[in-house]
Write a protein that holds these residues in place. Structure first.
Motif, PDB file in Angstrom:
ATOM      1  N   LYS A 105       0.824  -1.198   0.000  1.00 47.78           N
ATOM      2  CA  LYS A 105       0.000   0.000   0.000  1.00 47.78           C
ATOM      3  C   LYS A 105       0.867   1.261   0.000  1.00 47.78           C
ATOM      4  O   LYS A 105       2.031   1.240   0.392  1.00 47.78           O
ATOM      5  N   LEU A 106       0.266   2.385  -0.406  1.00 46.13           N
ATOM      6  CA  LEU A 106       1.033   3.599  -0.694  1.00 46.13           C
ATOM      7  C   LEU A 106       1.940   4.040   0.452  1.00 46.13           C
ATOM      8  O   LEU A 106       3.161   4.176   0.264  1.00 46.13           O
ATOM      9  N   ILE A 107       1.391   4.287   1.627  1.00 48.29           N
ATOM     10  CA  ILE A 107       2.188   4.888   2.700  1.00 48.29           C
ATOM     11  C   ILE A 107       3.310   3.959   3.184  1.00 48.29           C
ATOM     12  O   ILE A 107       4.474   4.378   3.233  1.00 48.29           O
ATOM     13  N   PRO A 108       3.025   2.698   3.530  1.00 48.66           N
ATOM     14  CA  PRO A 108       4.148   1.847   3.946  1.00 48.66           C
ATOM     15  C   PRO A 108       5.148   1.588   2.826  1.00 48.66           C
ATOM     16  O   PRO A 108       6.362   1.510   3.080  1.00 48.66           O
ATOM     17  N   LEU A 109       4.670   1.486   1.589  1.00 49.38           N
ATOM     18  CA  LEU A 109       5.579   1.280   0.464  1.00 49.38           C
ATOM     19  C   LEU A 109       6.559   2.442   0.342  1.00 49.38           C
ATOM     20  O   LEU A 109       7.775   2.248   0.161  1.00 49.38           O
ATOM     21  N   MET A 110       6.050   3.660   0.482  1.00 51.35           N
ATOM     22  CA  MET A 110       6.912   4.836   0.373  1.00 51.35           C
ATOM     23  C   MET A 110       7.909   4.909   1.536  1.00 51.35           C
ATOM     24  O   MET A 110       9.077   5.250   1.339  1.00 51.35           O
TER      25      MET A 110
END
Length: 356
Positions: free
Chosen positions: A204-209
């Protein structure tokens, strides 16, 4: 409220595990966690509650008719909170069939198991039948996207799903409402905005970033990064879901949002600045941002009007986007073992030898 037994599907997932932790840590209710343990199910997210005498885990597929019937008979739940779902939009574009099977067929199987159980309750324990609730947890993505900058999704907004994922969730919402209208099954539906927080699966976006930035990898942002989402801290969401399940009006829908509209690019830039503060490096993390081809059918803007749940049930989020995001980044920095075991796949060893 008197002690209840909650049967939670998908309780090893991101939002489901937050609900389980909230119930075990801050109530006296019994919790039965039913999860198939697909790639997104992680029992390590429940390490803090797994030894509780009020917690039971059952590894089962919601599409399995016999298994669902047995679980209802064995545990006699007062509340069903249905969170089990395939939920990643990109995966739904690559392989929609699995989303239809889990999100549509699985919901239908669970509804029938709940209805048959509830019918028996009406004959054998009218008071328990009267208090029984089936709470279906959905997403704001069923509404499609918003054109204006001031429009908000309300509980009356027409459905216009854009992806196989959101179409499958819209289908499941319709099934739940049909079971309430046709059979009288006491159901509730909630539609939430984008969740974030601890124990979020790294695709998912936030943990991936966060994890890409820590590894010095590129931070891929779809299109121009101006897609707007309303961000909701997962623990706020868990509290809202429990309030709806225990206090909501049967047959009603409640939209749950964080009052935090942010463009994707803004989210990524804010993460970069937080990391620069907490884990400083010579070059800015922002230099890792890259723009990639937009995903097919990408919705431009989601935003939820959460005034109904505030007005009728008294729920408001406790976290701002800034406070929640800081807590999230700090959690990933101090829980490296959790996310590294997800990245290398070793967390999946937890499911070996697990049974009902």
């Amino acid at each position: 409220m008197a002690n209840k037994t909650f049967l939670i599907t998908g309780g090893a997932g991101f939002i489901g595990s937050a609900v389980v932790r909230e119930l075990i840590q801050n109530s006296t209710h019994q919790v039965v966690n039913v999860d198939k343990l697909t790639y997104a199910g992680n029992l390590e997210s429940l390490a803090s509650v797994k030894t509780s005498e009020r917690y039971t885990f059952a590894q089962a597929d919601i599409c399995d008719v016999q298994a669902m019937q047995q679980l209802f008979e064995q545990h006699q739940p007062d509340v069903v909170m249905h969170l089990a779902a395939e939920s990643h939009v990109d995966r739904s574009i690559d392989g929609p069939a699995e989303f239809i099977q889990t999100n549509v067929v699985g919901t239908a199987v669970l509804l029938e198991a709940a209805r048959n159980y509830w019918k028996k309750l009406q004959e054998q324990n009218a008071a328990k039948a009267e208090e029984f609730r089936f709470h279906h947890i959905s997403t704001d993505e069923v509404y499609g996207d918003l054109e204006g900058t001031d429009d908000l999704f309300t509980e009356e907004t027409s459905y216009a799903p854009s992806s196989p994922y959101s179409a499958s969730k819209a289908s499941s919402d319709h099934l739940v409402r049909a079971w309430q209208r046709t059979y009288g099954l006491p159901t509730l539906v909630t539609n939430c905005s984008n969740n974030y927080g601890p124990y979020h699966f790294p695709e998912k976006l936030i943990p991936l970033m966060i994890l890409n930035a820590l590894a010095g990898k590129s931070l891929p942002v779809y299109g121009d990064g101006q897609q707007i989402r309303d961000w909701l801290y997962v623990e706020d969401h868990a509290r809202a879901l429990i309030k709806v399940a225990t206090e909501g009006q049967v047959g009603e829908t409640y939209n749950i949002g964080g009052h935090n509209e942010k463009a994707n690019l803004t989210v990524v830039e804010t993460l970069c600045d937080l990391l620069q503060e907490l884990v400083p490096q010579e070059t800015s993390y922002r230099e890792l941002i890259t723009f990639v081809t937009d995903r097919p059918g990408h919705d431009v803007r989601y935003a939820i009007d959460a005034s109904k749940i505030e007005r009728e049930l008294g729920w408001v989020p406790e976290e701002t986007f800034e406070s929640g995001l800081r807590k999230t980044v700090e959690w990933y920095l101090t829980n490296e073992n959790w996310w590294k075991r997800v990245q290398d796949g070793s967390y999946q060893g937890e499911r070996l030898g697990v049974n009902a």
